[in-house]
Design a protein around this motif. Structure first.
Motif, mmCIF file in Angstrom:
data_model
loop_
_atom_site.group_PDB
_atom_site.id
_atom_site.type_symbol
_atom_site.label_atom_id
_atom_site.label_comp_id
_atom_site.label_asym_id
_atom_site.label_seq_id
_atom_site.Cartn_x
_atom_site.Cartn_y
_atom_site.Cartn_z
ATOM 1 N N LEU A 112 -13.508 3.478 18.780
ATOM 2 C CA LEU A 112 -13.432 4.107 17.466
ATOM 3 C C LEU A 112 -13.231 3.074 16.362
ATOM 4 C CD1 LEU A 112 -13.353 6.691 15.794
ATOM 5 C CD2 LEU A 112 -10.883 6.814 16.219
ATOM 6 N N SER A 113 -12.365 2.088 16.612
ATOM 7 C CA SER A 113 -12.133 1.061 15.589
ATOM 8 C C SER A 113 -13.393 0.229 15.347
ATOM 9 C CB SER A 113 -10.973 0.157 16.017
ATOM 10 O OG SER A 113 -11.286 -0.539 17.216
ATOM 11 N N THR A 114 -14.135 -0.080 16.421
ATOM 12 C CA THR A 114 -15.390 -0.819 16.258
ATOM 13 C C THR A 114 -16.404 -0.025 15.449
ATOM 14 O OG1 THR A 114 -15.028 -1.915 18.390
ATOM 15 C CG2 THR A 114 -17.259 -1.963 17.486
ATOM 16 N N PHE A 115 -16.493 1.261 15.767
ATOM 17 C CA PHE A 115 -17.426 2.120 15.025
ATOM 18 C C PHE A 115 -17.034 2.230 13.560
ATOM 19 C CE2 PHE A 115 -18.365 6.364 13.354
ATOM 20 C CZ PHE A 115 -19.740 6.323 13.392
ATOM 21 N N LEU A 116 -15.741 2.349 13.298
ATOM 22 C CA LEU A 116 -15.289 2.470 11.908
ATOM 23 C C LEU A 116 -15.599 1.206 11.114
ATOM 24 C CD1 LEU A 116 -11.877 4.343 12.291
ATOM 25 C CD2 LEU A 116 -14.021 5.237 11.364
ATOM 26 N N ARG A 117 -15.449 0.044 11.739
ATOM 27 C CA ARG A 117 -15.789 -1.201 11.042
ATOM 28 C C ARG A 117 -17.271 -1.247 10.696
ATOM 29 N NH1 ARG A 117 -12.155 -3.610 14.769
ATOM 30 N NH2 ARG A 117 -13.914 -4.185 16.115
ATOM 31 N N THR A 118 -18.101 -0.834 11.658
ATOM 32 C CA THR A 118 -19.549 -0.811 11.396
ATOM 33 C C THR A 118 -19.894 0.202 10.313
ATOM 34 O OG1 THR A 118 -19.945 -1.385 13.713
ATOM 35 C CG2 THR A 118 -21.808 -0.522 12.460
ATOM 36 N N ALA A 119 -19.266 1.379 10.384
ATOM 37 C CA ALA A 119 -19.552 2.427 9.403
ATOM 38 C C ALA A 119 -19.121 2.014 8.001
ATOM 39 C CB ALA A 119 -18.843 3.719 9.814
ATOM 40 N N LEU A 120 -17.954 1.375 7.888
ATOM 41 C CA LEU A 120 -17.493 0.928 6.577
ATOM 42 C C LEU A 120 -18.403 -0.170 6.019
ATOM 43 C CD1 LEU A 120 -13.620 0.871 7.133
ATOM 44 C CD2 LEU A 120 -14.922 2.462 5.706
ATOM 45 N N GLY A 121 -18.868 -1.046 6.887
ATOM 46 C CA GLY A 121 -19.796 -2.080 6.440
ATOM 47 C C GLY A 121 -21.105 -1.484 5.953
ATOM 48 N N GLU A 122 -21.604 -0.475 6.680
ATOM 49 C CA GLU A 122 -22.842 0.194 6.267
ATOM 50 C C GLU A 122 -22.647 0.921 4.941
ATOM 51 O OE1 GLU A 122 -26.854 1.024 6.778
ATOM 52 O OE2 GLU A 122 -25.536 -0.230 8.008
ATOM 53 N N SER A 152 -25.929 5.147 14.062
ATOM 54 C CA SER A 152 -24.790 6.054 14.204
ATOM 55 C C SER A 152 -23.906 6.005 12.962
ATOM 56 C CB SER A 152 -23.968 5.672 15.439
ATOM 57 O OG SER A 152 -24.750 5.745 16.609
ATOM 58 N N ALA A 153 -23.728 4.801 12.402
ATOM 59 C CA ALA A 153 -22.943 4.683 11.174
ATOM 60 C C ALA A 153 -23.626 5.402 10.020
ATOM 61 C CB ALA A 153 -22.748 3.203 10.833
ATOM 62 N N ALA A 154 -24.950 5.281 9.933
ATOM 63 C CA ALA A 154 -25.693 5.978 8.883
ATOM 64 C C ALA A 154 -25.583 7.489 9.059
ATOM 65 C CB ALA A 154 -27.155 5.550 8.909
ATOM 66 N N LEU A 155 -25.623 7.952 10.307
ATOM 67 C CA LEU A 155 -25.469 9.377 10.567
ATOM 68 C C LEU A 155 -24.087 9.862 10.157
ATOM 69 C CD1 LEU A 155 -26.475 12.028 11.858
ATOM 70 C CD2 LEU A 155 -25.629 11.173 14.042
ATOM 71 N N ALA A 156 -23.058 9.089 10.487
ATOM 72 C CA ALA A 156 -21.696 9.469 10.097
ATOM 73 C C ALA A 156 -21.549 9.494 8.580
ATOM 74 C CB ALA A 156 -20.695 8.500 10.716
ATOM 75 N N LEU A 157 -22.160 8.532 7.893
ATOM 76 C CA LEU A 157 -22.095 8.497 6.429
ATOM 77 C C LEU A 157 -22.795 9.707 5.831
ATOM 78 C CD1 LEU A 157 -21.326 7.031 3.837
ATOM 79 C CD2 LEU A 157 -23.421 5.667 4.060
ATOM 80 N N TYR A 158 -23.930 10.083 6.401
ATOM 81 C CA TYR A 158 -24.652 11.275 5.946
ATOM 82 C C TYR A 158 -23.793 12.530 6.084
ATOM 83 C CZ TYR A 158 -27.895 15.224 6.220
ATOM 84 O OH TYR A 158 -28.509 16.438 6.051
ATOM 85 N N LEU A 159 -23.188 12.698 7.261
ATOM 86 C CA LEU A 159 -22.367 13.887 7.501
ATOM 87 C C LEU A 159 -21.141 13.907 6.589
ATOM 88 C CD1 LEU A 159 -22.517 13.985 11.412
ATOM 89 C CD2 LEU A 159 -23.770 15.437 9.800
ATOM 90 N N LEU A 160 -20.541 12.746 6.382
ATOM 91 C CA LEU A 160 -19.371 12.669 5.515
ATOM 92 C C LEU A 160 -19.739 12.999 4.075
ATOM 93 C CD1 LEU A 160 -16.387 11.955 5.111
ATOM 94 C CD2 LEU A 160 -17.094 9.560 4.797
ATOM 95 N N ALA A 161 -20.839 12.430 3.582
ATOM 96 C CA ALA A 161 -21.257 12.685 2.199
ATOM 97 C C ALA A 161 -21.599 14.161 2.009
ATOM 98 C CB ALA A 161 -22.460 11.799 1.854
ATOM 99 N N GLU A 162 -22.280 14.754 2.984
ATOM 100 C CA GLU A 162 -22.644 16.172 2.864
ATOM 101 C C GLU A 162 -21.404 17.057 2.869
ATOM 102 O OE1 GLU A 162 -24.114 20.122 3.506
ATOM 103 O OE2 GLU A 162 -22.794 19.040 4.886
#
Length: 320
Positions: free
Chosen positions: A192-202, A124-134
């Motif tokens: 949301l905060s847990t997801f953001l921590r994981t996404a930032l780490g990824e 999910s973090a990788a998916l969010a990073l993909y969408l953000l970068a695009e």
């Protein structure tokens, strides 16, 4: 207690996987019937176009799947199987045109990463990073081109003055509602905060690897450029009297504007936005309409059935 066994015929499971294999084809048929007039008009315009430019548009469309695969790999540290990743992007494109914008492709890619052994939080973090970068790449390209070429669009034709106020009010109201929900619902705030921590780490892990960072951002910028190149090729095939650079700006402006409209694959909303943007770039309305219909035939309708078949095959082979 006595163990009572049901007859074998009653104990058979419902063939869920077989149903899922056929579901994309059924959705293709439904969407095609609903937009039959658009298909007929689009093929009519294709018949009168210059074929070398149409082949160039088809090649650019095929390269968008490669760019998507490169970006997906760049958003994740683990190495994904290349051929299956590319096939998944082709299938995800079909799913994206059958479900509300972004949901189809996201679901297919999440399932693909799960089969590859990636935990749900990290996929999910990788998916969010993909969408953000695009989104950053597409919006950044648009802003850079508008700064460099401020006359590429005619804002008075793109957005009526009377619509600016309601649009700003609607955007502000939506932001306020989202903020209020986030502040009032504690469980949502924690998740949301847990997801953001994981996404930032990824994101940090990806950017410590130059190859992954290059794939992420190179693919993110290549994807909208290739899409816009396809529209330029179709415009040249049908003789739209607008410079290629202005067509690129019009395409980026239309797709950025329509990203918030949750229609399946943007069908309907993308066509309308592209026509308005091409007219705002200086093109005649009739020719702009023909270009957009032909472009959507090449990028959406022609790959839709093969993409649905690929999606069904991947489900059947348990690759997603």
């Amino acid at each position: 207690m006595t163990d009572v066994r049901l007859p074998r015929t009653l104990r058979r499971r419902i063939p869920v996987r077989q149903i899922l294999c056929l579901l994309p084809l059924a959705l293709v048929a439904v969407v095609a019937v609903r937009h039959w007039s658009v298909l007929v008009d689009g093929f009519h315009h294709l018949a009168t176009a210059k074929w070398p430019w149409l082949l160039a548009a088809g090649a650019a469309t095929c390269l968008t799947w490669v760019a998507a695969a490169v970006t997906r790999q760049g958003a994740l540290v683990e190495r994904l199987p290349k051929c299956r990743l590319l096939a998944t992007q082709f299938a995800a494109g079909a799913a994206n045109h059958l479900l509300p914008t972004g949901l189809g492709a996201s679901a297919v890619n999440l399932r693909f990463m799960a089969v590859c052994g990636v935990p749900l939080t990290r996929s999910s973090a990788a998916l969010a990073l993909y969408l953000l970068a695009e989104a950053i790449a597409r919006t950044g390209l648009l802003l850079a081109l508008l700064i460099a070429f401020p006359d590429a669009l005619r804002p008075d034709k793109l957005i009526p003055d009377a619509a600016v106020g309601p649009l700003l009010i609607a955007a502000g109201a939506a932001a306020c509602v989202a903020l209020a929900v986030l502040l009032l619902v504690r469980r949502l705030r924690t998740a949301l905060s847990t997801f953001l921590r994981t996404a930032l780490g990824e994101a940090r892990s990806v950017h410590t690897r130059p190859a992954r960072a290059l794939a992420l951002w190179g693919g993110s910028f290549s994807f909208p450029i290739l899409q816009a190149a396809g529209l330029v090729a179709v415009s040249l095939a049908l003789g739209l009297p607008v410079s290629p650079l202005h067509i690129v700006v019009a395409y980026l402006a239309a797709t950025v504007a329509v990203a918030l409209i949750p229609t399946p694959g943007g069908i309907g909303s993308v066509e309308a936005a592209l026509i308005v943007a091409l007219v705002a770039a200086g093109g005649p309305a009739a020719v702009a309409t023909a270009v957009v219909l032909a472009y959507r035939i090449i990028t959406v309708w022609l790959p839709l059935l093969p993409g649905a078949l690929t999606l069904g095959a991947l489900v059947r082979l348990k690759m997603i």
